[in-house]
Design an enzyme around this catalytic site. Structure first.
Site, PDB file in Angstrom:
ATOM      1  N   TYR A   1      12.946  -4.062  -0.948  1.00 41.87           N
ATOM      2  CA  TYR A   1      13.976  -3.075  -0.587  1.00 41.87           C
ATOM      3  C   TYR A   1      15.071  -3.741   0.261  1.00 41.87           C
ATOM      4  CZ  TYR A   1      10.289   0.102  -2.157  1.00 41.87           C
ATOM      5  OH  TYR A   1       9.323   0.731  -2.890  1.00 41.87           O
TER       6      TYR A   1
ATOM      7  N   SER B   1       6.574   1.183  -7.353  1.00 42.91           N
ATOM      8  CA  SER B   1       7.578   0.153  -7.679  1.00 42.91           C
ATOM      9  C   SER B   1       6.989  -1.226  -7.952  1.00 42.91           C
ATOM     10  CB  SER B   1       8.579   0.025  -6.531  1.00 42.91           C
ATOM     11  OG  SER B   1       9.612   0.946  -6.720  1.00 42.91           O
TER      12      SER B   1
ATOM     13  N   VAL C   1       6.294   2.559  -2.725  1.00 46.07           N
ATOM     14  CA  VAL C   1       6.267   3.658  -1.757  1.00 46.07           C
ATOM     15  C   VAL C   1       4.876   4.229  -1.492  1.00 46.07           C
ATOM     16  CG1 VAL C   1       8.651   4.433  -2.019  1.00 46.07           C
ATOM     17  CG2 VAL C   1       6.897   5.330  -3.547  1.00 46.07           C
TER      18      VAL C   1
ATOM     19  N   TYR D   1       8.908   5.596 -17.423  1.00 41.23           N
ATOM     20  CA  TYR D   1       9.059   5.047 -16.072  1.00 41.23           C
ATOM     21  C   TYR D   1       8.150   5.784 -15.079  1.00 41.23           C
ATOM     22  CZ  TYR D   1      11.009   4.230 -11.458  1.00 41.23           C
ATOM     23  OH  TYR D   1      11.142   3.950 -10.120  1.00 41.23           O
TER      24      TYR D   1
ATOM     25  N   LYS E   1       7.472  -2.648 -11.335  1.00 42.40           N
ATOM     26  CA  LYS E   1       8.772  -3.111 -11.850  1.00 42.40           C
ATOM     27  C   LYS E   1       8.808  -4.580 -12.260  1.00 42.40           C
ATOM     28  CE  LYS E   1      11.301   0.494  -9.325  1.00 42.40           C
ATOM     29  NZ  LYS E   1      12.057   0.810  -8.103  1.00 42.40           N
TER      30      LYS E   1
END
Ligand code: GLU
Length: 315
Positions: free
Chosen positions: A237, A60, A255, A185, A63
């Protein structure tokens, strides 16, 4: 600074709580004992300790960079027509869109990130992965590549993300090649980085898009503003509010166990330790960043933080 980094490493290395992510089968192979801390100042000085050369997939933490890249290439308005900037208050992989707009809440949750990947896929077509790898490599200051095994592992098991992609397709948020966008992605999440790479990428964000070592302008000043804003509100998160309160700098975790924090105009901080807490953030990463921020007065609203001059006075 080197002494601080070494002390933080010694202090948190014995912390063995948390679990390695297993929902992407290949990630369960990570060594839970790996622990690296790296800081890079906005003028390129590196201070590090521990496992800073161990490659792991960016997940992530990709992103914010694809979001910045999309804003650079397509413009802020075009991107914001497809994705919001509101914290969701729900899990990163929730199968949901914002009530009223039917757009993803923000680019840091999976629905928003898949939307951004779809925008880049639409703009570049089959050359999208190359364009993305080129930009990420420029951010790191060295050539990056993909971990094929992790990519295939996620593609094989990523049914939840596939459901999100099809929800986006249903509402016309992404173009018709939703599967290809999803594939992009998965590939972007599988880009291999080290803790030092992440610190360099964070330092580039802290330095307004100018890479502190290569001197290349990698992201525009305008996109940096947008990227750091969503990292500040949505990057950690369901701990994002507590992180902003406690640590007070824009950050993003993933993660696989990376945490990347940006001290505006001052430095980038990265940690790598794959044991995650219940929010999905690296246990050692959160504690290390909170500790360094507290000792150095890095919180954006700390009375010790007097802007870019502060670190210069102690370094
Ligand atoms: N590739 C992962 C997923 O989509 C990224 C998750 C993360 O790091 O938060 O589930």
């Amino acid at each position: 600074m080197q002494a601080l980094v070494e002390a933080a490493h010694a202090k948190y290395a014995p912390h063995a709580t948390g679990d390695v992510a297993t929902y992407i089968p290949e990630l369960s192979k990570a060594n839970p004992d790996h622990f690296g801390i790296c800081t890079v100042t906005s003028d390129g000085r590196v201070f590090e300790m521990g496992d800073c050369d161990v490659p792991f997939t960016i997940q992530s933490i990709s992103k914010p960079f694809t979001f910045g890249m999309a804003i650079d290439e397509l413009g802020r308005d075009a991107v914001l027509a497809h994705v919001g900037v509101e914290p969701s208050g729900d899990a990163f992989n929730a199968i949901e869109l914002q009530n009223g707009t039917n757009l993803p809440f923000n680019p840091m949750v999976n629905a928003g990130a898949i939307t951004v990947s779809a925008l880049l896929h639409k703009a570049h077509g089959p050359a999208a992965l190359d364009a993305l790898l080129e930009r990420f490599s420029a951010l790191a200051g060295r050539r990056l590549s993909i971990d094929q095994a992790v990519y295939e592992s996620e593609r094989r098991t990523g049914h939840r993300n596939r459901a999100i992609a099809h929800l986006l397709l249903n509402f016309g948020v992404v173009h018709e090649q939703a599967e290809a966008a999803l594939d992009l992605y998965f590939q972007q999440c599988s880009i291999l980085v080290t803790c030092r790479d992440l610190a360099m990428m964070a330092a580039t964000l802290s330095n307004m898009g100018l890479h502190p070592v290569t001197g290349e302008m990698v992201l525009s000043v305008n996109s940096i503003r947008d990227v750091l804003s969503v990292m500040f509100t949505c990057g950690m998160y369901d701990y994002s509010g507590q992180w902003a309160f406690r640590v007070g700098v824009p950050a993003k975790s993933g993660v696989s166990g990376g945490v990347m924090a940006v001290v505006n105009r001052q430095m980038g901080i990265a940690t790598y330790s794959p044991r995650l807490d219940r929010f999905g953030n690296s246990v050692r990463g959160v504690e290390t960043c909170a500790d360094l921020a507290s000792q150095l007065g890095l919180h954006a609203f700390d009375c010790l933080n007097i802007g870019s001059g502060f670190l210069d006075t102690i370094l």
